[in-house]
Design a protein around this motif. Structure first.
Motif, short mmCIF file in Angstrom:
data_model
loop_
_atom_site.label_atom_id
_atom_site.label_comp_id
_atom_site.label_asym_id
_atom_site.label_seq_id
_atom_site.Cartn_x
_atom_site.Cartn_y
_atom_site.Cartn_z
N VAL A 60 0.87 -1.18 0.05
CA VAL A 60 0.00 -0.09 0.15
C VAL A 60 0.95 1.43 0.25
O VAL A 60 0.76 2.17 -0.62
CB VAL A 60 -0.96 -0.19 1.22
N TYR A 61 2.00 1.31 0.69
CA TYR A 61 3.05 2.42 0.76
C TYR A 61 3.38 2.69 -0.71
O TYR A 61 3.66 3.71 -1.21
CB TYR A 61 3.94 2.08 1.82
N ALA A 62 3.98 1.51 -1.19
CA ALA A 62 4.41 1.58 -2.57
C ALA A 62 3.66 2.08 -3.70
O ALA A 62 3.89 3.12 -4.44
CB ALA A 62 5.02 0.34 -3.05
N LEU A 63 2.25 1.71 -3.45
CA LEU A 63 1.07 2.26 -4.29
C LEU A 63 1.07 3.82 -4.05
O LEU A 63 1.02 4.75 -5.02
CB LEU A 63 0.02 1.61 -4.24
N HIS A 64 1.21 4.30 -2.85
CA HIS A 64 1.01 5.58 -2.46
C HIS A 64 1.97 6.53 -2.96
O HIS A 64 1.88 7.51 -3.60
CB HIS A 64 0.90 5.80 -0.79
N VAL A 65 3.44 5.84 -2.90
CA VAL A 65 4.56 6.68 -3.42
C VAL A 65 4.31 6.83 -4.93
O VAL A 65 4.54 7.86 -5.29
CB VAL A 65 5.75 5.80 -3.03
N GLU A 66 4.08 5.71 -5.53
CA GLU A 66 3.94 5.71 -7.04
C GLU A 66 2.96 6.70 -7.53
O GLU A 66 3.41 7.63 -8.21
CB GLU A 66 3.79 4.18 -7.73
N LEU A 67 1.64 6.72 -6.87
CA LEU A 67 0.59 7.45 -7.37
C LEU A 67 0.90 9.09 -6.89
O LEU A 67 0.65 9.91 -7.90
CB LEU A 67 -0.55 7.15 -6.78
N SER A 68 1.63 9.23 -5.66
CA SER A 68 1.84 10.59 -5.23
C SER A 68 3.06 11.11 -6.15
O SER A 68 3.00 12.15 -6.64
CB SER A 68 2.50 10.61 -4.15
N VAL A 79 12.42 3.59 -8.60
CA VAL A 79 12.18 2.08 -8.93
C VAL A 79 10.48 1.92 -9.03
O VAL A 79 10.40 1.52 -10.21
CB VAL A 79 12.52 1.44 -7.73
N PHE A 80 9.63 2.67 -8.21
CA PHE A 80 8.28 2.31 -8.50
C PHE A 80 7.63 3.09 -9.71
O PHE A 80 6.82 2.56 -10.24
CB PHE A 80 7.63 2.93 -7.38
N THR A 81 8.43 4.09 -10.04
CA THR A 81 7.99 4.82 -11.47
C THR A 81 8.75 4.47 -12.61
O THR A 81 8.44 4.96 -13.71
CB THR A 81 7.96 6.45 -11.24
N SER A 82 9.77 3.56 -12.47
CA SER A 82 10.47 3.11 -13.67
C SER A 82 9.64 1.93 -14.42
O SER A 82 8.35 1.61 -13.89
CB SER A 82 11.51 2.28 -13.13
N PRO A 130 -5.05 -0.85 -18.94
CA PRO A 130 -5.49 -1.13 -17.69
C PRO A 130 -4.94 -2.67 -17.21
O PRO A 130 -4.99 -3.09 -15.95
CB PRO A 130 -7.06 -1.58 -17.80
N LEU A 131 -4.32 -3.40 -18.00
CA LEU A 131 -3.62 -4.58 -17.80
C LEU A 131 -2.00 -4.58 -17.16
O LEU A 131 -1.62 -5.14 -16.54
CB LEU A 131 -3.26 -5.50 -19.14
N ASN A 132 -1.87 -3.10 -17.55
CA ASN A 132 -0.45 -3.04 -16.91
C ASN A 132 -0.30 -2.26 -15.68
O ASN A 132 -0.22 -0.82 -15.36
CB ASN A 132 0.31 -2.12 -17.97
N GLN A 133 -0.82 -3.03 -14.53
CA GLN A 133 -0.85 -2.58 -13.08
C GLN A 133 0.37 -2.28 -12.61
O GLN A 133 1.35 -3.11 -12.74
CB GLN A 133 -1.88 -3.40 -12.43
N PRO A 134 0.32 -1.59 -11.40
CA PRO A 134 1.69 -1.13 -10.68
C PRO A 134 1.90 -2.66 -9.81
O PRO A 134 0.82 -3.49 -9.64
CB PRO A 134 1.10 -0.32 -9.61
N ASN A 135 3.23 -2.84 -9.56
CA ASN A 135 3.68 -4.29 -8.98
C ASN A 135 2.92 -4.33 -7.77
O ASN A 135 2.51 -5.30 -6.88
CB ASN A 135 5.03 -4.50 -8.84
N SER A 136 2.62 -3.27 -6.95
CA SER A 136 2.20 -3.08 -5.73
C SER A 136 0.66 -3.61 -5.76
O SER A 136 0.31 -4.29 -4.58
CB SER A 136 2.25 -1.74 -5.19
N ILE A 137 0.00 -3.53 -6.62
CA ILE A 137 -1.38 -3.92 -6.82
C ILE A 137 -1.24 -5.64 -6.65
O ILE A 137 -2.15 -6.32 -5.96
CB ILE A 137 -2.06 -3.48 -8.01
#
Length: 167
Positions: A27-35, A57-60, A78-85
């Motif tokens: 959840v933190y990784a997702l927060h960082v990426e979206l932020s 890393v998260f935005t790479s 929509p198939l290319n979701q963040p790894n955090s999901i």
């Protein structure tokens, strides 16, 4: 002391701890990426320097679909979701299926853990050799994944041993 139908009590406590920790990290990784995507000036707590940056890393490319999905579909598909999901789904399944004493659930837990460990090894090599970065959140999830594999292998052996004694 035995917990869920003959399984060691430590197994359930360890699973809950690891899965909750994995969920928090995801959840933190997702927060960082979206932020970072919405505000390029955003600086995450895990961004400690040029080569110690989780947001880098998260935005790479490899932060979504393991960097592999966008080979087959558009980057913004929509198939290319963040790894955090994927992590959130994985840790939720590990926690939920960990409540079942069935042999089938134990097998699925082990198989999904092997997949997560393979993904961890792949992403760790990308982290070290391609990005040249150190991501504390990433490495923590790799450790959680290896620990879950260990627990799941122990669980599967215990369930198989219990079934053999009963049969």
């Amino acid at each position: 002391m035995a917990g869920l139908q003959g399984l060691p009590k430590w197994e359930r406590k360890a699973r809950v701890f690891l899965c909750v920790f994995g969920l928090v990290l995801s959840v933190y990784a997702l927060h960082v990426e979206l932020s970072k995507e919405s505000n390029p000036e955003y600086r995450a707590m895990c961004d400690l320097g040029e080569s110690v940056s989780c947001s880098k890393v998260f935005t790479s490319r490899w932060g979504r679909g393991f960097g592999l999905v966008q080979i087959f579909v558009a980057k913004d598909s929509p198939l290319n979701q963040p790894n955090s999901i994927l992590g959130i789904i994985f840790y939720t399944l590990q926690l939920g299926l960990g409540l079942s004493p069935s042999k089938t659930a134990a097998l699925f837990l082990v198989l999904s853990s092997w997949v997560s460990v393979a993904g961890s090894l792949y992403l760790a090599s990308i982290l070290a050799f391609v990005l040249g970065d150190f991501c504390m959140v990433c490495v923590s999830t790799y450790i959680v994944n290896f620990a879950l594999l260990f627990i799941n292998l122990k669980r599967k052996s215990a369930i198989e041993g219990r079934k053999e004694k009963a049969g």
